[in-house]
Design an enzyme around this catalytic site. Structure first.
Site, short mmCIF file in Angstrom:
data_model
loop_
_atom_site.label_atom_id
_atom_site.label_comp_id
_atom_site.label_asym_id
_atom_site.label_seq_id
_atom_site.Cartn_x
_atom_site.Cartn_y
_atom_site.Cartn_z
N ARG A 1 11.95 -1.83 10.38
CA ARG A 1 11.01 -1.45 11.43
C ARG A 1 10.94 -2.52 12.51
NH1 ARG A 1 5.61 0.28 8.25
NH2 ARG A 1 4.74 -0.76 10.08
N ARG B 1 0.28 -8.76 13.41
CA ARG B 1 -0.32 -7.64 12.65
C ARG B 1 -1.26 -8.18 11.56
NH1 ARG B 1 4.67 -4.86 10.54
NH2 ARG B 1 3.25 -3.50 9.43
N ARG C 1 -8.94 1.62 9.26
CA ARG C 1 -8.56 0.23 9.53
C ARG C 1 -9.65 -0.49 10.32
NH1 ARG C 1 -2.70 0.85 9.15
NH2 ARG C 1 -1.52 -1.01 9.63
N LYS D 1 0.83 -1.22 0.00
CA LYS D 1 0.00 0.00 0.00
C LYS D 1 0.86 1.27 0.00
CE LYS D 1 -2.26 -0.76 3.84
NZ LYS D 1 -1.67 -2.04 4.26
N ARG E 1 11.72 -6.13 4.28
CA ARG E 1 11.41 -4.72 4.00
C ARG E 1 12.40 -3.78 4.70
NH1 ARG E 1 5.43 -2.30 4.76
NH2 ARG E 1 5.75 -2.48 7.01
P1 AMP Z 1 1.48 0.71 9.15
O1 AMP Z 1 2.69 1.53 8.84
O2 AMP Z 1 0.27 1.13 8.36
O3 AMP Z 1 1.76 -0.76 9.07
O4 AMP Z 1 1.11 1.02 10.68
C1 AMP Z 1 2.02 0.75 11.72
C2 AMP Z 1 1.28 0.72 13.06
O5 AMP Z 1 0.68 2.00 13.31
C3 AMP Z 1 0.11 -0.27 13.12
O6 AMP Z 1 0.53 -1.58 13.44
C4 AMP Z 1 -0.72 0.36 14.24
O7 AMP Z 1 -0.14 0.14 15.52
C5 AMP Z 1 -0.58 1.85 13.94
N1 AMP Z 1 -1.63 2.30 12.99
C6 AMP Z 1 -1.45 2.75 11.72
N2 AMP Z 1 -2.63 3.09 11.18
C7 AMP Z 1 -3.58 2.85 12.11
C8 AMP Z 1 -5.00 2.99 12.13
N3 AMP Z 1 -5.67 3.45 11.07
N4 AMP Z 1 -5.65 2.65 13.27
C9 AMP Z 1 -4.99 2.21 14.35
N5 AMP Z 1 -3.65 2.03 14.40
C10 AMP Z 1 -2.94 2.35 13.28
#
Ligand code: AMP
Length: 216
Positions: A162, A173, A90, A15, A129
């Site tokens: 990360r 996740r 989400r 994404k 990654r």
């Molecule tokens: P991502 O980079 O999108 O994988 O997000 C990394 C982390 O940020 C996720 O595992 C959540 O802990 C938090 N996070 C990101 N977007 C959201 C969201 N829309 N709602 C809740 N937590 C989020």
């Protein structure tokens, strides 16, 4: 009316990569909730410290906190024409909050591409990654390596892995996605907005498929 595109799909599906390219090609702003949390974390803001406790465990940050952060981002002038949303919403509650926020800003969610790849591919992609410190560009040490090892092709900043891309957290996740985010697929399908995109192609081919689907 402003155009908002919501990119859906599990962690590791691409994404962020696709959202960055789409943003360059369409001129729409790119909003990544994960990047916003990581930026807050880097700057040690209260929001960043709160989010960290959830992020390190691979859990979702509570809806009210996340929605407030996105609202602050949506009111910035670069979102006037719309934006590409990556990682938000989400949960169904976030999707409903988005709908009412966009009504206020005279916008709406136009299209919701969901990127689909085989399950075993996700863990493979996340564990290889590498992310750039400056602006979150992502590389894959196997399928999309940087030109110079350890350095971002775009801004030369350092690449890092990360914490939440470690194998145990990755699996959690993906499970959190299945439990909390999967209902969004039927939410947007019921509203006639869902587009299924095959993510088992090269980055450029996925982007071409996305651009063509969005034109329609
Ligand atoms: P991502 O980079 O999108 O994988 O997000 C990394 C982390 O940020 C996720 O595992 C959540 O802990 C938090 N996070 C990101 N977007 C959201 C969201 N829309 N709602 C809740 N937590 C989020």
């Amino acid at each position: 009316m402003a155009t908002f595109i919501v990119l859906l799909g599990p962690p590791g599906v691409g994404k962020g990569t696709q959202a960055k390219i789409l943003s360059e090609r369409t001129g729409l702003a790119h909003i990544s909730s994960g990047d916003l949390f990581r930026e807050n974390l880097k700057n040690q803001t209260e929001l960043g410290k709160l989010a960290q406790t959830y992020m390190t465990k691979g859990e979702l940050v509570p809806d009210d906190v996340t929605i407030a952060m996105i609202r602050d981002r949506l009111i910035r002038p670069d979102c006037k024409a719309g934006a590409i949303l990556d990682g938000f919403p989400r949960t169904p509650a976030q999707a409903e909050a988005l709908e009412s926020m966009l009504q206020e800003f005279n916008g709406q969610v136009d299209t919701v591409p969901v990127i689909i790849v085989a399950d075993d591919e996700l863990v493979e992609r996340l564990s290889n990654r590498w992310t750039c410190r400056a602006s979150g560009h992502v590389f894959n040490s196997k399928s999309n390596p940087p030109k110079v090892a350890g350095k971002c092709d775009f801004d030369r900043s350092e690449l890092y892995q990360r914490d939440d891309d470690k194998a145990e957290t990755v699996k959690h996740r993906i499970q959190v996605y299945m439990d909390q985010s999967l209902p969004l697929i039927s939410y947007y399908r019921d509203r006639g907005k869902l587009l299924e995109i095959n993510g088992m192609q090269s980055i450029e081919a996925v982007n071409q498929t996305l651009m063509e689907a969005l034109k329609k």
